[in-house]
Design a protein around this motif. Structure first.
Motif, mmCIF file in Angstrom:
data_model
loop_
_atom_site.group_PDB
_atom_site.id
_atom_site.type_symbol
_atom_site.label_atom_id
_atom_site.label_comp_id
_atom_site.label_asym_id
_atom_site.label_seq_id
_atom_site.Cartn_x
_atom_site.Cartn_y
_atom_site.Cartn_z
ATOM 1 N N MET A 1 0.834 -1.190 0.000
ATOM 2 C CA MET A 1 0.000 0.000 0.000
ATOM 3 C C MET A 1 0.872 1.245 0.000
ATOM 4 O O MET A 1 1.883 1.288 0.682
ATOM 5 N N ASN A 2 0.406 2.218 -0.741
ATOM 6 C CA ASN A 2 1.126 3.486 -0.817
ATOM 7 C C ASN A 2 0.345 4.542 -0.040
ATOM 8 O O ASN A 2 -0.602 5.137 -0.556
ATOM 9 N N PHE A 3 0.747 4.784 1.206
ATOM 10 C CA PHE A 3 0.053 5.753 2.047
ATOM 11 C C PHE A 3 0.547 7.170 1.805
ATOM 12 O O PHE A 3 0.089 8.103 2.440
ATOM 13 N N ARG A 4 1.497 7.341 0.884
ATOM 14 C CA ARG A 4 2.016 8.670 0.612
ATOM 15 C C ARG A 4 1.245 9.370 -0.504
ATOM 16 O O ARG A 4 1.581 10.468 -0.887
ATOM 17 N N TYR A 5 0.225 8.738 -1.017
ATOM 18 C CA TYR A 5 -0.570 9.320 -2.098
ATOM 19 C C TYR A 5 -1.240 10.606 -1.624
ATOM 20 O O TYR A 5 -1.814 10.666 -0.547
ATOM 21 N N LYS A 6 -1.143 11.629 -2.437
ATOM 22 C CA LYS A 6 -1.862 12.879 -2.196
ATOM 23 C C LYS A 6 -2.833 13.079 -3.350
ATOM 24 O O LYS A 6 -2.437 12.954 -4.510
ATOM 25 N N GLU B 1 -0.768 11.837 -13.507
ATOM 26 C CA GLU B 1 -0.529 11.039 -12.297
ATOM 27 C C GLU B 1 -1.429 11.481 -11.158
ATOM 28 O O GLU B 1 -1.854 10.679 -10.350
#
Length: 181
Positions: A1-6, A179
């Motif tokens: 999981m990529n929790f750094r997504y904004k 993106e």
């Protein structure tokens, strides 16, 4: 999981447009905010120009699908056993009519949404539609609200600055925007 997504600006604008659709529906007593919200989500694009382009196709498809849906609702009143089983062959025939109209009117890009609007009208037997024309007009109005709000939000909230004087080039999303969305 990529929790750094904004979330990117397009995602934020989509949320704002949906919020406004819900607010307008509440303020004006519209019963089906779903349709304006869906239109806003589908229409929100990386640029205002693309949002308008998608919105025009969405609106035209909604009009054609609504028209064919109206024809079906009116025809269904005359068809014996329509609600029991006759709708099974009749709905696909009217769907073909909707696609045909999009094609002969030169609106192939509107065909998918036309079919979605038509099927929404044609397959919801439990709504107790008493006035076919008013029902179809309501769907067109609700969709128009979403389209208009998506265009306005995209144009006036965090507007995209053009990097080129060429308007066609200005409507192309940057790799970063693709993106973000």
């Amino acid at each position: 999981m990529n929790f750094r997504y904004k979330p990117g600006l397009r995602a934020v604008k989509t949320g704002i447009a949906v919020c406004l659709c819900l607010l307008v529906s509440c303020l004006f007593g519209r019963n089906y905010a779903f349709y304006s919200c869906i239109a806003a989500v589908v229409c929100m694009q990386p640029t205002t120009g693309k949002t308008v382009h998608v919105g025009v196709h969405r609106f035209i498809g909604t009009l054609i699908g609504g028209f064919v849906g109206f024809l079906l609702l009116e025809s269904a009143k005359l068809i014996p056993q329509y609600h029991d089983w006759a709708y099974i062959p009749i709905i696909p025939l009217f769907l073909l009519l909707a696609i045909y109209l999009c094609n002969i009117l030169g609106r192939k890009d509107s065909a998918a949404i036309c079919c979605i609007v038509f099927l929404n009208i044609a397959t919801n037997f439990d709504r107790g539609i008493h006035n076919s024309l008013l029902y179809v007009m309501d769907r067109v109005i609700d969709t128009s609200i979403g389209i208009i709000l998506a265009v306005l939000v995209n144009r006036f909230i965090f507007p995209r600055k053009s990097r080129s004087s060429d308007s066609a080039q200005a409507d192309l999303p940057s790799p970063q925007e693709e993106e973000e969305s």
